[in-house]
Design an enzyme around this catalytic site. Sequence first.
Site, short mmCIF file in Angstrom:
data_model
loop_
_atom_site.label_atom_id
_atom_site.label_comp_id
_atom_site.label_asym_id
_atom_site.label_seq_id
_atom_site.Cartn_x
_atom_site.Cartn_y
_atom_site.Cartn_z
CG ASP A 103 -1.82 -2.63 7.57
OD1 ASP A 103 -2.84 -2.43 8.27
OD2 ASP A 103 -1.52 -1.91 6.59
CD1 TRP A 140 -2.64 1.64 0.43
CD2 TRP A 140 -2.10 1.83 2.60
NE1 TRP A 140 -3.39 2.65 0.95
CE2 TRP A 140 -3.07 2.79 2.28
CE3 TRP A 140 -1.62 1.76 3.90
CZ2 TRP A 140 -3.58 3.69 3.21
CZ3 TRP A 140 -2.12 2.64 4.84
CH2 TRP A 140 -3.08 3.59 4.50
CB ALA A 143 -6.61 -2.24 6.57
CE LYS A 188 -10.63 1.43 3.71
NZ LYS A 188 -9.48 1.26 2.93
C1 PLP Z 1 -3.40 -1.78 3.79
C2 PLP Z 1 -4.00 -0.67 4.59
N1 PLP Z 1 -3.55 -0.46 5.83
C3 PLP Z 1 -4.06 0.50 6.59
C4 PLP Z 1 -5.07 1.32 6.15
C5 PLP Z 1 -5.52 2.36 7.12
O1 PLP Z 1 -6.68 2.97 6.97
P1 PLP Z 1 -7.27 4.02 7.99
O2 PLP Z 1 -6.15 4.84 8.54
O3 PLP Z 1 -8.21 4.82 7.18
O4 PLP Z 1 -7.95 3.26 9.08
C6 PLP Z 1 -5.57 1.14 4.85
C7 PLP Z 1 -6.61 2.00 4.30
O5 PLP Z 1 -6.86 2.07 3.14
C8 PLP Z 1 -5.02 0.10 4.06
O6 PLP Z 1 -5.44 -0.14 2.82
#
Ligand code: PLP
Length: 401
Positions: free
Chosen positions: A211, A130, A213, A246
């Site tokens: 991670d 990401w 998510a 999400k």
């Molecule tokens: C792989 C991944 N990690 C972490 C996040 C963190 O998202 P947020 O900070 O909006 O909770 C995202 C959001 O798109 C993601 O795709």
Amino acid sequence: MFERLEAVVPDPILGLMAAFRADPDPHKVDLGVGVYRDERGDTPVLASVRQAESALIARQSTKTYVAPAGNAGFNQAMAQLVLGAAHPALTADRVRSVQAPGGCGALRLGAELIRAAAPDTVVHVSTPTWANHTPLLAGSGLRLESYPYFDPPTGGVQFDAMTAALERLPAGAVVLLHAACHNPTGADLSQAQWRELLALVKRRRLLPFIDMAYQGLGDGLDADAFGPRLFCAELPEVLCAVSCSKNFGLYRERTGSLHLIGESPRAADAALSQLVRLARGIWSMPPDHGAAIVHGILSDESLRGRWLEEVAAMRRRIQGLRLEVVQQLRDYCPQRDFGFIGGQRGMFSFCGITAAQVRALRERHHVYMTDDSRMNIAGLRRENLEYFARAMAQVLVAAPK
Ligand SMILES: Cc1ncc(COP(=O)(O)O)c(C=O)c1O
């Protein structure tokens, strides 16, 4: 002072969003932005969230600070959601959790902790990963390197190359792993591969930073947590950054948590005190609203049941779309095998077309995806699946490679 600053090139995804908004074509399809969309193309507030939010507003009598570590009930509920209620690390009192502003906040806080403990540590991320992992993790001052991951010809994971690279890392190196629904590729590790990876991580004494998510949007809340649960049960130390953006649809409420598994309760306590110190120096107190909603949902049996149904509906829609898009692409683009899309998980897939073909999709057919050909499957709708497949067929034939 600020006159010396140069303007930053805008994030391409923001440009893509603006171009999509400005496109007047009624057939336009947005596969760019990484948010869940329902069959109508909306990203609605979940019914369970609405209900928990109304109850929260009715009972809340103060907006005074909670604590740097956030809402204790939320932290505990999140640890149980991620690990499962009777997880051995929980029973052994080795888990410490802090609330963070989204998964991003949790990732940054984890990176800051690693930097505080061992400033020369290198964090190894998948190729690709990401895009925001780079500024979030490297922003703490840690060095980032990458390991092989995605295998374009199969749409799966280059597991042998991945493990060969990790096998060469020194003890203490950090490996960032996506728990499930890998962003941006949709290619996940199998349970057998998680087990093999566990043996490697143990042998090489690496520190996994997981991670998470998209829990619940791949194969299910438990299945998507297979890797984190296994690692946290078997390893002395693990970090796990969790996002509620999400699966609770709480994007703008900035709701997430960081879970640390320490070797002993005493070591975990010391690490927690450091996490609190670091959080005080970055955001001081995390935003409360989203975490209070999540706590409300997870601690009420009927609301929890409603939320579980809503997550299952999101998951089923994504899985169904994956199968249908494969079918449509098989019909319209028989010369190319897109079957891998059906085997991938979560909202994203690299569909493997060239940047020129991505551009042609956008310019000639009003279909928007990022230049690396990442598509958000949830951006499709039954009514435009055929349109999308036909557009793909045309650019595959017509657009230059
Ligand atoms: C792989 C991944 N990690 C972490 C996040 C963190 O998202 P947020 O900070 O909006 O909770 C995202 C959001 O798109 C993601 O795709």
